[in-house]
Design a protein around this motif. Structure first.
Motif, PDB file in Angstrom:
ATOM      1  N   ARG A 263      -1.069  11.577  16.716  1.00 38.35           N
ATOM      2  CA  ARG A 263      -2.524  11.134  16.331  1.00 38.35           C
ATOM      3  C   ARG A 263      -3.200   9.840  16.877  1.00 38.35           C
ATOM      4  NH1 ARG A 263      -5.188  13.038  12.039  1.00 38.35           N
ATOM      5  NH2 ARG A 263      -6.561  11.497  10.989  1.00 38.35           N
TER       6      ARG A 263
ATOM      7  N   PHE B 183      -2.228   2.309  13.363  1.00 39.50           N
ATOM      8  CA  PHE B 183      -3.565   2.394  13.690  1.00 39.50           C
ATOM      9  C   PHE B 183      -4.289   1.018  13.443  1.00 39.50           C
ATOM     10  CE2 PHE B 183      -1.778   6.662  12.516  1.00 39.50           C
ATOM     11  CZ  PHE B 183      -2.851   7.402  13.413  1.00 39.50           C
TER      12      PHE B 183
ATOM     13  N   LYS C 166      -6.776   9.932  18.726  1.00 37.69           N
ATOM     14  CA  LYS C 166      -7.638   9.046  18.182  1.00 37.69           C
ATOM     15  C   LYS C 166      -8.451   8.019  19.001  1.00 37.69           C
ATOM     16  CE  LYS C 166      -8.240  11.351  14.448  1.00 37.69           C
ATOM     17  NZ  LYS C 166      -9.421  12.228  14.393  1.00 37.69           N
TER      18      LYS C 166
ATOM     19  N   SER D  64      -8.372   5.928  12.664  1.00 34.39           N
ATOM     20  CA  SER D  64      -7.634   5.587  11.577  1.00 34.39           C
ATOM     21  C   SER D  64      -6.885   6.913  11.228  1.00 34.39           C
ATOM     22  CB  SER D  64      -8.764   5.637  10.435  1.00 34.39           C
ATOM     23  OG  SER D  64      -8.356   5.842   9.026  1.00 34.39           O
ATOM     24  N   GLU D  65      -6.016   6.659  10.397  1.00 33.30           N
ATOM     25  CA  GLU D  65      -4.929   7.408   9.730  1.00 33.30           C
ATOM     26  C   GLU D  65      -5.808   8.551   8.802  1.00 33.30           C
ATOM     27  OE1 GLU D  65      -2.130   8.356  10.440  1.00 33.30           O
ATOM     28  OE2 GLU D  65      -1.397   9.570   8.600  1.00 33.30           O
ATOM     29  N   LYS D  66      -6.940   7.989   8.242  1.00 33.27           N
ATOM     30  CA  LYS D  66      -7.541   8.908   7.209  1.00 33.27           C
ATOM     31  C   LYS D  66      -8.751   9.585   7.871  1.00 33.27           C
ATOM     32  CE  LYS D  66      -7.161   5.365   3.596  1.00 33.27           C
ATOM     33  NZ  LYS D  66      -8.053   4.271   2.832  1.00 33.27           N
ATOM     34  N   THR D  67      -8.995   9.433   9.245  1.00 39.28           N
ATOM     35  CA  THR D  67     -10.155  10.193   9.880  1.00 39.28           C
ATOM     36  C   THR D  67      -9.491  11.747   9.971  1.00 39.28           C
ATOM     37  OG1 THR D  67     -10.694   8.182  10.982  1.00 39.28           O
ATOM     38  CG2 THR D  67     -11.479  10.359  11.709  1.00 39.28           C
ATOM     39  N   PRO D  68     -10.180  12.540   9.511  1.00 36.16           N
ATOM     40  CA  PRO D  68      -9.781  14.224   9.590  1.00 36.16           C
ATOM     41  C   PRO D  68      -9.903  14.335  11.154  1.00 36.16           C
ATOM     42  CG  PRO D  68     -11.782  13.710   7.935  1.00 36.16           C
ATOM     43  CD  PRO D  68     -11.563  12.705   8.613  1.00 36.16           C
TER      44      PRO D  68
END
Lengths: 244, 734
Positions: A102, A76, A106, B544-548
């Motif tokens: 993911r 990411f 994204k 981001s990995e953290k973005t829900p």
């Protein structure tokens, strides 16, 4: 450094930021995906790509590409991933699949370059992988009208060291090409040896090498601008250039 | 001394239950008929009739004894029923009709009724006044205007019935200007009155305190208006205009938007007529606009408060036009473009500089897909057609734009929004444009070699950022703050100088324990707004990995920022919640985001009157505007260094005086459906009332005299049975 400082540094080492994170994020950095197998066949081609992009366009690029493992969250940090190979890919772990899924959803972009000179076992393994990342997806041929051939240079086809297929294949996700597949070993055309000479000689050397570089620049430009060159404002200019 | 009267009635005592008694009678009756039918056929008709009569009489005498009849003698007297006089003393009755107040006329009529000899002789007369509620009175002279906010005739009739069970008639002296149930637009008044008055079952005699013609008053009332409209597109409102004037039937109507006329027109409304008209209004301003609709006062019009009304509409842009100009292509550029490109409510025009002056493209122009930077056609000629301009890492000098910053300056000061996002290159090419930053932007970014702080940091919300509409993604303050705590780290921040006192820093970078560097700043520059983002890494909030999965903070944040720059009303810092439908016109409530709890806030109206308030945790405030004059106000709200223009309307929720015309038709219906009638004031004067009488019978004593146990009745009973038996045997029957 004395002994005490060395011990101190060992203690704080795990708390330091990821070394990759220290790179200048805002600059364009392509990242190679490391997998079990022949993942670094074109070890320095990306450096050449980034150098040329930096030299020719307004995109600020890092000097070195990054390397990431698909299981790692560090993918990411780099919205532009490349996968290259000349033989079938191994099975990616479920964590890797989930991360890549993911990554795509994204807004990430994956460029897959085939160095396979004969057969299509690499392509088929990529199809298996992409089918897991984006279920029910399939590659479509990006023909001459696709914006990727005019994102910076006006090109008529997809160039590379090989001429196995005239155009790129791509998987479309949310109105953009999220995964781009080159059949023609594009990175092979930009790979250099230790002395700085191109590893592979090409027919019609100067022109073809330049067209390969332009193809690579267009790919990077597309990954950042997507369909910008399809905006209405560009149409009269293109028509004029094509007319000439 | 009461006049005593006597009446008689017969009473019977059933020995069994009603059903058994009836069955018994039926059985006896059937047996009697049977026995008559079986009389010997050889007997002559005369004999048979004789025997039958005897038998029937015997049976009847049996029943007479069986049911134990008694005579009841009742001694009673008649008492007067109640007649109520209801005098409307609502504020509309203060209106003058022929030089006299309606109330004074009503009192004169009421006095004649109250003191009418015939009425008082036949009835008990009670006196009430009413407006919204009913009030018992003992003297006509004490009746004065009741200061209540409406008139409720139905409630008053109901009240009288509850207080007097013996009520026989009601005199209602009123102008009929009911503003409760009977004026409800959703009610079929006639059918309601028909149903209601049938149940009330009391005749109502209605009397008008004057003529229902021409009172020289015009009233206006907003019937409907939309909550939201779009700039440049008309919206429709519906008005109720009542013309009770004998002066003119051409009514001029003016609509003002935030105090400036946006519509005027004349409407023909006959005297005594109420008309609903619809008007199309083209909004001129974006934001929460206050519209005042008014008709000018007539010459000699006494009550002018109902000559105007107001409504509010949130005017917004249907499409936000954005011009995105970038000096270099980056992920920041790509993510921002992708966000806006997929939004149907945003019209995005992008210009990316794909090569710099230093770029070595190694190709002639014909082999490039590049187009010349449209400096003239976009920046110089069409700038004003955009709502927001975004400059991303863009320097002006290489593109010959360093002399056009005055156009951009003008764009902002005329109400445009400008977002400047820094990057690696722009400041090397900023040229004279830096003076624009000094004038309009929240701060001046440094352009020296140490302009960029090369650190990894965690972005955080500042105190104003916790409540500001741009950074407030979630409604709950706690959840919103938590959302920002989970953001990924960013790398590199552009430092600034000369931070404006009027600017607002919503996000900051934690440089050290003690030091914070602004990251996202806002400012207002005359009518426009500017924002400064001091990193080109905000896209990491999205990638981001953290973005829900379900919640993209980057998308929400940037969309909020664009809406704020485009002056969209729902992203304003100041949101006034006053609506004409609420009864809050005596208070001005609202919310100011980006504020600190407990701080002072001041409202200053155009006359300089200052009203103070306090900010709550969530940024709410409330001003007491009860002392301000009625009507439209253009005020300023001061919070610390920030100044917000605001428009509001002070209007008492005075239902009573919105329409003060005499409602003769309503009173006529009340009279008709109740069984009463409409009485003229002259008839009252002449005593011609002719109302129904319903005296109350009051019993003084009752005597019950049993009949069945009288000797004579018993002898008669024995005699009849004996005779029947004797003659039956005589004529050969068993």
């Amino acid at each position: 450094m004395n002994r005490r400082d060395f011990i101190k540094s060992l203690i704080i080492l795990p708390f330091l930021p990821d070394p990759i994170a220290l790179l200048d994020y805002s600059k364009f950095t392509a990242a190679k995906v490391k997998y079990q197998g022949n993942w670094d066949l074109r070890s320095n081609a990306l450096r050449k790509v980034m150098y040329e992009v930096n030299r020719r366009t307004s995109i600020s690029c890092s000097s070195e590409p990054a390397t990431v493992e698909p299981e790692s969250t560090s993918i990411f940090n780099y919205p532009f991933l490349t996968i290259s190979g000349d033989r079938p890919l191994p099975d990616f772990s479920s964590i890797s699949i989930a991360r890549l899924k993911r990554f795509i959803s994204k807004g990430g972009f994956i460029f897959i370059d085939s160095s396979q000179e004969e057969g299509d076992s690499f392509y088929r393994s990529v199809q298996r992988l992409t089918g897991l990342i984006i279920p029910n997806s399939e590659f479509v041929t990006l023909d001459q009208n696709h914006v990727i051939y005019k994102s910076f240079y006006m090109l008529t086809r997809a160039y590379g060291r090989l001429s196995r297929k005239e155009f790129f294949d791509g998987i479309i996700y949310e109105n953009r090409v999220a995964i781009l597949f080159s059949h023609n070993d594009l990175l092979g055309a930009l790979q250099k040896d230790e002395l700085g000479n191109y590893t592979y000689s090409l027919t019609d050397e100067t022109t073809r090498r330049e067209l390969c570089i332009r193809t690579a620049v267009n790919i990077v430009m597309y990954s950042l601008c997507v369909d910008y060159k399809d905006d209405q404002v560009h149409h009269p200019f293109f028509k004029e250039k094509i007319r000439r | 001394m009461k006049d005593l009267l006597t009446s008689y009635s017969i009473d019977i005592d059933l020995p069994f239950s009603k059903t058994i008694s009836i069955l018994l009678i039926l059985v006896i009756g059937a047996l009697t008929i049977y026995s008559i039918k079986n009389l010997l056929p050889y007997l002559t008709l005369r004999v048979r009739v004789f025997l039958s009569t005897l038998r029937i009489m015997a049976v009847l005498s049996f029943l007479f004894v069986f049911f134990q009849p008694s005579i009841i003698e009742t001694t009673y007297y008649l008492e007067k029923d109640t007649v109520a006089i209801l005098i409307d003393a609502s504020r509309s009755m203060s209106y003058k009709s022929r030089e006299k107040r309606r109330l004074d006329i009503a009192k004169e009529i009421g006095k004649k009724l109250y003191e009418n000899n015939e009425l008082n002789r036949e009835h008990r007369v009670v006196l009430y006044t009413f407006s919204k509620n009913l009030h018992l009175m003992d003297q006509i002279d004490r009746i004065e205007i009741i200061n209540e906010d409406s008139t409720d005739i139905i409630n008053s009739l109901e009240g009288v019935k509850l207080k007097h069970q013996d009520i026989s008639n009601i005199f209602l002296i009123s102008d009929g200007a009911d503003n409760n149930l009977l004026s409800s637009p959703n009610l079929d008044t006639n059918s309601f009155l028909k149903r209601y008055l049938r149940n009330l079952n009391i005749p109502v005699y209605t009397i008008l305190p004057g003529s229902d013609q021409a009172q020289n008053d015009i009233s206006i009332n907003i019937s409907s208006s939309p909550p939201v409209g779009f700039i440049g597109k008309p919206f429709e409102i519906i008005l109720d205009i009542t013309n009770n004037s004998n002066i003119s039937d051409s009514i001029p109507v003016v609509v003002k938007e935030n105090g400036t006329p946006v519509y005027s027109g004349n409407y023909r409304i006959k005297n005594g007529e109420k008309r609903q008209i619809s008007i199309s209004i083209f909004p001129k301003n974006i934001g929460r606009n206050v519209y005042e609709v008014s008709v000018p006062p007539l010459a000699g019009e006494e009550y002018t408060h109902n000559n105007s009304d107001y409504f509010t509409v949130r005017i917004t842009k249907e499409i936000i036009r954005i011009l995105q100009i970038t000096g270099s292509v980056s992920y920041d550029v790509r993510f921002l473009r992708h966000l806006f490109k997929k939004d149907p409510n945003i019209d995005l025009v992008s210009f990316f500089i794909l090569r710099t002056l230093n770029s070595d493209v190694n190709a002639p122009d014909s082999e490039l897909s590049l187009i010349p930077f449209p400096a003239d056609s976009v920046i110089r000629d069409n700038l004003l057609s955009f709502d927001v301009i975004i400059f991303q890492d863009f320097g002006f000098v290489p593109y010959g734009l360093n002399t056009t910053f005055s156009d951009i300056n003008k764009f902002v000061k005329n109400g445009g929004g400008l977002l400047f996002i820094t990057g690696n290159n722009w400041y090397k090419w900023i040229g004279d444009f830096i003076s624009f930053f000094d004038e309009c932007m929240p701060a001046v970014p440094r352009i020296d070699d140490n302009a960029i702080e090369n650190i990894i940091y965690k972005p955080e919300l500042t105190a104003p950022g916790k409540t500001h509409s741009v950074t407030r993604i979630l409604n709950s303050l706690e959840e919103n703050t938590l959302l920002y705590k989970n953001l990924p780290d960013l790398h590199g921040i552009h430092r600034v100088n000369n931070i404006k006192s009027s600017s607002l820093t919503l996000m900051a970078a934690r440089i050290s324990e003690a030091e914070r560097a602004p990251l996202l700043m806002l400012n207002r520059c005359e009518r426009g707004r500017t924002a400064l983002v001091l990193t080109d890494e905000l896209w990491r909030f999205s990638f981001s990995e953290k973005t829900p999965d379900e919640f993209n903070l980057y998308n929400k944040l940037m969309y909020n920022l664009i809406q704020w720059l485009a002056a969209e009303p729902n992203k304003e810092e100041l949101i006034i919640s006053q609506t004409p439908q609420s009864d809050r016109e005596r208070r001005l409530n609202g919310r100011l985001t980006g504020t600190i709890s407990g701080s002072d806030i001041i409202l200053q109206d155009e006359d300089g009157t200052q009203i103070r308030g306090k900010i709550t945790d969530s940024g709410d405030f409330s001003f007491d505007i009860s002392k301000l004059k009625e009507g439209f106000h253009s005020g300023i709200i001061n919070y610390q260094q920030q100044v917000y223009r605001t428009y509001f309307y002070k209007k008492d929720p005075d239902l009573e005086m919105r329409d003060i015309s005499i409602k003769g038709e309503i009173l006529k219906s009340i009279a008709r459906y109740s069984g009463g009638r409409q009485i003229k004031a002259e008839d009252v004067e002449k005593g011609r009332l002719d109302i129904k009488k319903k005296p109350i019978k009051k019993i003084q004593s009752q005597n019950k005299t049993p009949l069945w146990n009288k000797g004579i009745f018993f002898a008669l009973f024995i005699l009849l049975f004996s005779l029947e038996w004797f003659f039956r045997r005589m004529y050969g029957h068993q």
